[in-house]
Design an enzyme around this catalytic site. Structure first.
Site, PDB file in Angstrom:
ATOM      1  N   ASN A  14       0.838  -1.211   0.000  1.00  0.00           N
ATOM      2  CA  ASN A  14       0.000   0.000   0.000  1.00  0.00           C
ATOM      3  C   ASN A  14       0.868   1.255   0.000  1.00  0.00           C
ATOM      4  OD1 ASN A  14      -3.078  -0.427   0.196  1.00  0.00           O
ATOM      5  ND2 ASN A  14      -2.225  -2.033   1.505  1.00  0.00           N
ATOM      6  N   HIS A 110      -8.351  -1.039   5.558  1.00  0.00           N
ATOM      7  CA  HIS A 110      -8.688  -2.348   6.146  1.00  0.00           C
ATOM      8  C   HIS A 110      -9.160  -3.273   5.020  1.00  0.00           C
ATOM      9  CE1 HIS A 110      -9.772  -5.199   9.225  1.00  0.00           C
ATOM     10  NE2 HIS A 110     -10.881  -5.423   8.532  1.00  0.00           N
TER      11      HIS A 110
HETATM   12  C1  GAR Z   1      -3.099  -4.812   3.853  1.00  0.00           C
HETATM   13  O1  GAR Z   1      -3.917  -5.805   3.298  1.00  0.00           O
HETATM   14  C2  GAR Z   1      -3.901  -3.934   4.784  1.00  0.00           C
HETATM   15  O2  GAR Z   1      -5.207  -3.713   4.348  1.00  0.00           O
HETATM   16  C3  GAR Z   1      -3.891  -4.745   6.049  1.00  0.00           C
HETATM   17  O3  GAR Z   1      -2.572  -5.232   6.125  1.00  0.00           O
HETATM   18  C4  GAR Z   1      -2.062  -5.424   4.802  1.00  0.00           C
HETATM   19  C5  GAR Z   1      -0.722  -4.730   4.695  1.00  0.00           C
HETATM   20  O4  GAR Z   1      -0.115  -4.987   3.443  1.00  0.00           O
HETATM   21  N1  GAR Z   1      -4.273  -3.961   7.195  1.00  0.00           N
HETATM   22  C6  GAR Z   1      -4.985  -4.454   8.204  1.00  0.00           C
HETATM   23  O5  GAR Z   1      -5.340  -5.608   8.275  1.00  0.00           O
HETATM   24  C7  GAR Z   1      -5.353  -3.437   9.276  1.00  0.00           C
HETATM   25  N2  GAR Z   1      -6.334  -3.957  10.171  1.00  0.00           N
HETATM   26  P1  GAR Z   1       1.024  -4.071   2.869  1.00  0.00           P
HETATM   27  O6  GAR Z   1       2.106  -3.937   3.947  1.00  0.00           O
HETATM   28  O7  GAR Z   1       1.537  -4.828   1.675  1.00  0.00           O
HETATM   29  O8  GAR Z   1       0.437  -2.738   2.498  1.00  0.00           O
END
Ligand code: GAR
Length: 202
Positions: A14, A110
């Site tokens: 992200n 989320h």
């Molecule tokens: C993502 O899927 C985000 O939506 C989730 O963690 C992942 C991080 O991925 N967040 C949560 O679950 C918050 N409750 P990334 O480090 O590749 O962005």
């Protein structure tokens, strides 16, 4: 110039979507002034450093207690002059003091359609495991303002994603990222920077 601080814990896809958008795309006039990871060695830190962004690990483990950790986080983020704090896969539960210090100026991504599969214990892959267990046919992602609860703040954007036969949590996670998260998170930052979305708490 509108400035953001991004908090991360892991891979940072992200964060990468935000970085990409700042490079001539949707967020070309927005600057990432700080990236903070709670985890040493998080790949997200590499992504930030590769783009010359001020990035560091601030681990709760280095502090006597949560209050001291968040006091320092508040100081560091205030020092960066960020207008908005973006939680991009940041998996540490925020303290009330932290939320109050940036009231109405924190957003979170989320990986589900809130209020499904959210709240305490629902994070990362776990969210997709639970969605598959329940047999939902549609899931998605939500970007919302952060209040003092877990995933309870006002919703900014949501995007639905189909669950397909044969999905594993990993496959579903990737589809939700590609089709929803990497789109709605930069879009929410754009809308807030333009004053099109304003938190009532602000
Ligand atoms: C993502 O899927 C985000 O939506 C989730 O963690 C992942 C991080 O991925 N967040 C949560 O679950 C918050 N409750 P990334 O480090 O590749 O962005």
């Amino acid at each position: 110039m509108f400035k953001i601080a991004v908090l991360v814990s892991g891979g940072g896809t992200n964060l990468q979507a935000i970085i990409d958008a700042t490079q001539g795309g949707l967020l070309k006039d927005i600057k990432i002034v700080k990236v903070i990871s709670n985890k040493e060695g998080a790949y997200a830190l590499e992504r930030a450093k590769d783009h010359g962004i001020d990035a560091e690990c601030i681990s709760p483990k280095s502090y006597e207690n949560r209050a001291a950790y968040f006091d320092d986080m508040i100081l560091k983020i205030k020092g960066s002059q960020a207008d908005l704090v973006v939680l991009a896969g940041f998996l540490v539960v925020l303290s009330k003091e932290f939320v109050r210090a940036f009231e109405g100026r924190i957003i979170n991504i989320h990986p589900s359609l809130i209020p499904s599969f959210c709240g305490d214990g629902f994070y990362g892959l776990k969210v997709h495991e639970e969605a598959l267990k329940r047999g939902v046919k549609v899931t998605g992602a939500t970007v919302h303002f952060v209040d003092e609860g877990t995933d309870t703040g006002p919703i900014i954007y949501q995007k639905a994603v189909e669950v397909l036969d044969g999905d594993t949590p990993e496959i579903l996670q990737k589809r939700v990222m590609e089709q929803a998260e990497w789109i709605i998170l930069p879009a929410a930052i754009r809308a807030i920077a333009d004053g099109k979305v304003v938190s009532k708490a602000k």
